[in-house]
Scaffold this active site. Structure first.
Site, PDB file in Angstrom:
ATOM      1  CD1 TRP A  39       8.008   2.061  -3.512  1.00 26.62           C
ATOM      2  CD2 TRP A  39       8.369   2.351  -5.693  1.00 26.62           C
ATOM      3  NE1 TRP A  39       8.825   1.046  -3.944  1.00 26.62           N
ATOM      4  CE2 TRP A  39       9.067   1.192  -5.276  1.00 26.62           C
ATOM      5  CE3 TRP A  39       8.440   2.727  -7.032  1.00 26.62           C
ATOM      6  CZ2 TRP A  39       9.828   0.417  -6.145  1.00 26.62           C
ATOM      7  CZ3 TRP A  39       9.194   1.960  -7.901  1.00 26.62           C
ATOM      8  CH2 TRP A  39       9.878   0.812  -7.456  1.00 26.62           C
ATOM      9  CD1 TRP A  41       7.429   5.544   1.066  1.00 25.24           C
ATOM     10  CD2 TRP A  41       7.511   6.570   3.053  1.00 25.24           C
ATOM     11  NE1 TRP A  41       8.672   5.319   1.607  1.00 25.24           N
ATOM     12  CE2 TRP A  41       8.753   5.940   2.821  1.00 25.24           C
ATOM     13  CE3 TRP A  41       7.338   7.272   4.244  1.00 25.24           C
ATOM     14  CZ2 TRP A  41       9.817   5.999   3.747  1.00 25.24           C
ATOM     15  CZ3 TRP A  41       8.398   7.327   5.157  1.00 25.24           C
ATOM     16  CH2 TRP A  41       9.616   6.708   4.902  1.00 25.24           C
ATOM     17  CG  ASP A 167      13.881  -0.564   1.521  1.00 23.70           C
ATOM     18  OD1 ASP A 167      12.950   0.064   2.035  1.00 23.70           O
ATOM     19  OD2 ASP A 167      14.043  -0.651   0.298  1.00 23.70           O
ATOM     20  NE  ARG A 199      19.637  -0.075  -4.120  1.00 25.47           N
ATOM     21  CZ  ARG A 199      18.320   0.189  -4.031  1.00 25.47           C
ATOM     22  NH1 ARG A 199      17.901   1.417  -3.875  1.00 25.47           N
ATOM     23  NH2 ARG A 199      17.437  -0.778  -4.104  1.00 25.47           N
ATOM     24  CE1 TYR A 351      17.953   2.899  -0.785  1.00 27.33           C
ATOM     25  CE2 TYR A 351      17.460   0.860   0.350  1.00 27.33           C
ATOM     26  CZ  TYR A 351      17.165   1.785  -0.621  1.00 27.33           C
ATOM     27  OH  TYR A 351      16.074   1.566  -1.416  1.00 27.33           O
ATOM     28  CD  GLU A 395      17.165   6.466  -3.374  1.00 26.47           C
ATOM     29  OE1 GLU A 395      18.157   6.214  -4.112  1.00 26.47           O
ATOM     30  OE2 GLU A 395      16.344   5.594  -3.035  1.00 26.47           O
TER      31      GLU A 395
HETATM   32  C1  9WN Z   1      11.605  -1.001  -2.162  1.00 30.62           C
HETATM   33  C2  9WN Z   1      10.939   4.261  -3.796  1.00 30.62           C
HETATM   34  C3  9WN Z   1      11.302   3.416  -2.601  1.00 30.62           C
HETATM   35  C4  9WN Z   1      11.055   4.133  -1.267  1.00 30.62           C
HETATM   36  C5  9WN Z   1      11.646   3.384  -0.083  1.00 30.62           C
HETATM   37  C6  9WN Z   1      13.109   3.093  -0.367  1.00 30.62           C
HETATM   38  C7  9WN Z   1      13.255   2.317  -1.679  1.00 30.62           C
HETATM   39  C8  9WN Z   1      12.506   0.142  -2.636  1.00 30.62           C
HETATM   40  C9  9WN Z   1      13.801  -0.403  -3.185  1.00 30.62           C
HETATM   41  O1  9WN Z   1      12.675   3.048  -2.733  1.00 30.62           O
HETATM   42  O2  9WN Z   1      12.673   1.045  -1.517  1.00 30.62           O
HETATM   43  O3  9WN Z   1      10.327  -0.486  -1.859  1.00 30.62           O
HETATM   44  O4  9WN Z   1      13.754  -1.102  -4.212  1.00 30.62           O
HETATM   45  O5  9WN Z   1      14.872  -0.167  -2.612  1.00 30.62           O
HETATM   46  O6  9WN Z   1      13.703   2.420   0.670  1.00 30.62           O
HETATM   47  O7  9WN Z   1      11.494   4.124   1.083  1.00 30.62           O
HETATM   48  O8  9WN Z   1       9.691   4.302  -1.076  1.00 30.62           O
HETATM   49  O9  9WN Z   1      11.568   5.515  -3.712  1.00 30.62           O
END
Ligand code: 9WN
Length: 426
Positions: A39, A41, A167, A199, A351, A395
C-alpha cells in the site's frame, strides 16, 4: 503533558520484529492476511521506521513504492499487487489492468502522497540525501499527475474514499449517497481477520465497488474520472499532505542540486497553499468540499482539519486554531482522534470514525514541530511510544480505553512508534 519520557526497559525488538515479519524483500505489507499487498502511504511511513535500524532497507522501501509508478501518467497507485496473495478483495481483476514500471499490476486510484515527506525525514535522520536522488523525478511526476490531471492545475480531486486513506470517515457519508451501489460486491474477506463492527458496513462497500464500476464506464480515464466520478471531493488533509510533500521534495532537490525539480516542487507547494487559503473559512482552515455540489462540510470535526498542520506556510491564526483542536475535541490520551466525539456518525471503535491512528498522531506531531510547537509534538510522540505493547501492535486504538482494534502486527504502528520513541528527549 503525560510525562515519563524515558520509559525504562523500553525494548524496540518486538516492533522491529513486526516489520521483519511483514517484510517481503523490497516492500513491507501493512498486515498479514488482511492487507497482503504493497500500500502506498503505508510503505512511505513504514520506511521511516526501517530507517531507525536499517537505513538501506528504508530506501529500498521507497524505491519499490516508486518502481510501481505507472510510467505513462505518473500515477503511484494505492496498491501494487502481489500476484501470490489472494486474501484481499478487491484484487487486480477489479481494476483496469494497469501495470507499474516494474511490471506489477496496480490499482487505478492513489493515496495520500507522503513519500517525499518521509524521504526528507529519513535524509534528515541520516544526514544523507543522496539515496533520494533517483526518487526525485518519480516523485515530481506523481505530484504533477495529482496537480495537473486530478486538479486541472490546482487542488486534486479525490474520486474514491480510499484515496483519502480514511476510508469510512464521517465526511464521506453524504457524498457517498450519490454513488450507485454495486450489486456485485464479492465476499468480504476483511471479516475473516477483524470483527465486523470495527470495519466499514456493507452499505459503504456497495458504494466502494459501485465507484469501480463507474470508473470502468468512464473508460478508466483519469481526467474524465476527476470530472465525472459520482464521488468527487477536495480533501484538505490530502491537499495539505501534498503541499508538505511538494515543499519537502523542493528541500531534497535543492540539497542535491536538482534546481529544475526544486523550482517546480516549490511552485506546487505555493499553489496548493494558495488553493487552500482561497477556499478556507475565516479561521484559515479549509473544510472538506464536494466538487459535485460545491458544498463544504462544517458539520463534523475530523483529522481532515487537524492534518492541515502539515501546511508549511499555514497562517499563524490557523495554526493556533489547529492547536486548540488537537488539545480539545480531537485530543485522546492515546493520540489524535480521527473524529471528535460530538461529530454526527462518531463511533469510537469503528475504523476512521473515532479511533486513534498512529500515522495521524505521528503526522500531526511532525507538523506541530515544524511550526515550532515542540512541547506538543513531544507530548504526542510520548503518547505513541508510551503504550504498553503486548506484541499486538494494533492497526488503531479505542480513543477512550486505548484498546487495540483492527489488524494485529500492523506495520506503520510499529514503524512510527520506533521513530516517535527515538525522538523523545532522553
Ligand atoms: C483500502 C492499508 C490500508 C490503509 C488505509 C486503510 C485501509 C484499505 C482497506 O488499509 O484501507 O485501501 O481495505 O480497508 O483505511 O489507510 O492504507 O493499511
Amino acid at each position: 503533558m503525560s510525562g515519563g519520557l524515558v520509559a525504562p526497559g523500553w525494548d524496540p525488538e518486538p516492533l522491529r520484529a513486526v516489520l521483519r515479519g511483514n517484510d517481503r524483500g523490497s516492500h513491507t505489507i501493512p498486515a498479514a492476511g488482511l492487507y497482503p499487498h504493497q500500500w502506498n502511504w503505508d510503505s512511505a511511513l513504514i520506511a521511516v521506521g526501517w530507517a531507525t535500524f536499517d537505513v538501506p532497507r528504508a530506501w529500498r522501501e521507497l524505491t519499490s513504492l516508486l518502481a510501481a509508478q505507472d510510467p505513462r501518467d505518473g500515477l503511484v497507485a494505492h496498491i501494487a499487487f502481489d500476484p501470490a496473495a489472494t486474501s484481499y478483495n478487491p484484487g487486480p481483476a477489479w481494476w483496469s489492468g494497469r501495470q507499474g514500471g516494474d511490471g506489477r499490476l496496480i490499482s487505478d486510484i492513489t493515496q495520500p502522497p507522503v513519500a517525499a515527506t518521509c524521504a526528507r525525514v529519513i535524509a534528515e535522520r541520516t544526514g544523507d540525501a543522496e539515496p533520494a536522488r533517483p526518487l526525485l523525478e518519480p516523485l515530481q511526476r506523481w505530484h504533477d499527475f495529482l496537480v495537473d490531471v486530478r486538479g486541472g492545475g490546482g487542488e486534486p480531486v479525490l474520486v474514491h474514499p480510499w484515496e483519502s486513506g480514511r476510508d469510512n470517515s464521517v465526511e464521506w457519508d453524504v457524498p457517498l449517497t450519490a454513488v450507485p451501489p454495486s450489486e456485485r460486491v464479492p465476499e468480504r474477506r476483511d471479516h475473516a481477520f477483524v470483527a465486523e463492527e470495527q470495519r466499514p458496513p456493507a452499505k459503504d462497500y456497495a458504494r466502494y465497488y459501485g465507484l469501480l464500476e463507474s470508473f470502468q464506464a468512464l473508460g478508466w480515464d483519469q481526467a474524465v474520472m476527476a470530472r465525472q466520478s459520482p464521488f468527487r471531493m477536495l480533501d484538505p488533509a490530502f491537499s495539505s499532505m501534498l503541499c508538505a510533500a511538494a515543499a519537502d521534495l523542493a528541500w531534497l532537490a535543492e540539497r542535491l542540486g536538482e534546481r529544475a525539480i526544486a523550482r517546480r516542487a516549490g511552485h506546487h507547494a505555493e499553489l496548493l497553499e494558495a488553493a487552500l487559503r482561497s477556499r478556507a473559512d475565516a479561521d484559515g482552515i479549509a473544510r472538506p468540499r464536494s466538487a459535485v455540489t460545491g458544498d463544504d462540510d462544517r458539520a463534523v470535526t475530523t483529522v481532515a482539519l487537524a492534518l492541515q498542520v502539515l501546511r508549511p506556510a499555514l497562517p499563524a491564526e490557523a495554526a493556533r486554531r489547529l492547536r486548540d483542536l488537537l488539545c480539545g475535541p480531537l485530543d485522546s490520551p492515546f493520540g489524535v482522534r480521527s473524529t471528535s466525539r460530538d461529530s454526527a456518525g462518531h463511533e469510537p471503535a469503528n475504523y476512521w470514525r473515532g479511533p486513534v491512528w498512529t500515522n495521524v498522531t505521528w503526522l500531526c506531531a511532525l507538523g506541530l514541530e515544524r511550526h515550532g510547537e515542540k512541547a506538543l509534538a513531544t507530548d504526542l510522540r510520548d503518547r505513541i511510544s508510551q503504550r504498553r505493547w503486548t506484541g499486538a501492535c494494533p492497526e488503531y486504538l479505542h480513543p477512550e480505553s486505548g484498546e487495540g482494534l483492527g489488524a494485529r502486527d500492523f506495520s506503520w504502528t510499529a514503524a512510527l512508534t520506533l521513530d516517535a520513541r527515538s525522538r523523545l528527549p532522553r
